[in-house]
Design an enzyme around this catalytic site. Structure first.
Site, short mmCIF file in Angstrom:
data_model
loop_
_atom_site.label_atom_id
_atom_site.label_comp_id
_atom_site.label_asym_id
_atom_site.label_seq_id
_atom_site.Cartn_x
_atom_site.Cartn_y
_atom_site.Cartn_z
N VAL A 167 35.05 40.47 30.49
CA VAL A 167 35.07 40.77 31.92
C VAL A 167 36.47 40.55 32.44
CG1 VAL A 167 34.09 40.26 34.18
CG2 VAL A 167 32.68 39.97 32.13
N GLY A 221 39.23 40.39 35.67
CA GLY A 221 39.13 39.91 37.06
C GLY A 221 38.08 38.84 37.21
N LEU A 239 44.57 37.63 35.58
CA LEU A 239 46.02 37.48 35.65
C LEU A 239 46.43 36.03 35.92
CD1 LEU A 239 48.89 38.76 35.87
CD2 LEU A 239 48.39 39.18 38.28
N VAL A 298 46.25 43.25 33.16
CA VAL A 298 45.67 44.51 32.69
C VAL A 298 46.59 45.69 32.95
CG1 VAL A 298 43.30 43.68 32.93
CG2 VAL A 298 44.39 44.92 34.84
N TYR A 358 44.12 52.36 47.64
CA TYR A 358 42.86 51.81 47.13
C TYR A 358 41.81 52.90 46.95
CZ TYR A 358 38.65 48.92 46.90
OH TYR A 358 37.47 48.34 46.50
N SER A 362 42.65 55.12 44.05
CA SER A 362 42.43 54.47 42.75
C SER A 362 40.94 54.43 42.40
CB SER A 362 43.02 53.06 42.76
OG SER A 362 42.25 52.17 43.57
#
Length: 270
Positions: A10, A12, A37, A62, A154, A157
């Site tokens: 997974v 995030g 991150l 990522v 956003y 994306s």
């Protein structure tokens, strides 16, 4: 669902939807690689999982292919090859079009779209080499179909991620790898990365037919369904989990003119 033989990755996973998804899989007995991150945040998040033997925190960006590869190699050494990938890493920013910088645009597109593509590619290559079936779930958004001020990058994306889900599903189907997406409506999370104003939160809550914001666990339940045996003939779909927001809004009054207001529908006005 019984996940005891599954290895799940997974992204995030330090907070919000990613953490809820990782927690849900761990509760079902899966071994979960929690990628984020933020090294300290993901380490602390892993410590909140009830069974420490089931989780493995991994710091990785990522946006960088070499870090994706390193993360997958590390998970493979620790737990074995993942058979479920959930791309939950994402940024939810607010940058008006006329003020948006190239850095802001690239940061969002690289995290929300480039990252899921190359993570999925690396994940799928490993499964295909071993002739193993698997599942990918992308976390997209209602913003893929409905723009809002400050979210050009956003929305673009997430629209791209929805189509990427379909493209991956078509190409990976011959290898037994199913690819789906969950499209959340407004989910209330407390994140230091994606902070929201009180005014925005109160306004968007009023538009949700079921009368409440979503919780990260609402999305986790949908993800588990899409990777379980009950969805074995589902691939390439974008599954809306939004409290009814895609159906319309309850924030508007009826359009008719009542008699006490006068107007064309009032006999006395004729």
């Amino acid at each position: 669902m019984n996940c005891r033989d599954q290895v799940v990755l997974v992204t995030g996973a330090a907070s919000g939807i990613g953490f809820a998804v990782a927690s849900a899989y761990a509760r079902e007995g899966a071994r979960v690689a929690m990628v984020d991150l933020r090294r300290e945040a993901v380490t602390e998040a892993a410590q909140r999982i009830f069974d420490q033997d089931l989780v493995y925190p991994v710091q990785a960006d990522v946006r960088l292919v070499e870090e994706i590869e390193r993360a997958l190699d590390g998970v493979g050494s620790r737990f074995g090859t993942p058979t479920i990938l959930v791309n939950a890493a994402g940024l939810y920013p607010s940058d008006p079009v006329l003020e948006m910088s190239e850095v802001a645009w690239d940061r969002v597109l690289d995290t929300n779209l480039k990252g899921p593509f190359f993570t999925s590619q690396s994940f799928a290559r490993r499964l295909i080499r071993q002739n193993v079936k698997g599942n990918i779930v992308n976390i997209t958004s209602g913003a893929a179909k409905r723009a809002r001020p400050g979210a050009a990058h956003y929305s673009a994306s997430k629209a791209g991620l929805a189509m990427l889900t379909q493209a991956l599903a078509i190409e990976l189907a011959p290898f037994g790898i199913r690819v789906n997406a969950v499209s959340p409506g407004f989910v209330e999370v407390h994140s230091a990365v994606n902070q929201l104003s009180t005014r925005y939160v109160e306004a968007i809550r009023r538009t949700i037919p079921l009368g409440r914001a979503g919780a990260p666990e609402d999305i986790a339940h949908a993800v588990l369904f899409l990777t379980g045996p009950g969805s074995d003939w589902i691939t390439g779909t974008v599954f809306r989990v939004d409290g009814g927001s895609a159906a319309g809004t309850t924030a508007l009054p009826l359009s008719r003119v009542d008699q006490e207001e006068g107007g064309d529908n009032d006999p006395q006005a004729l």
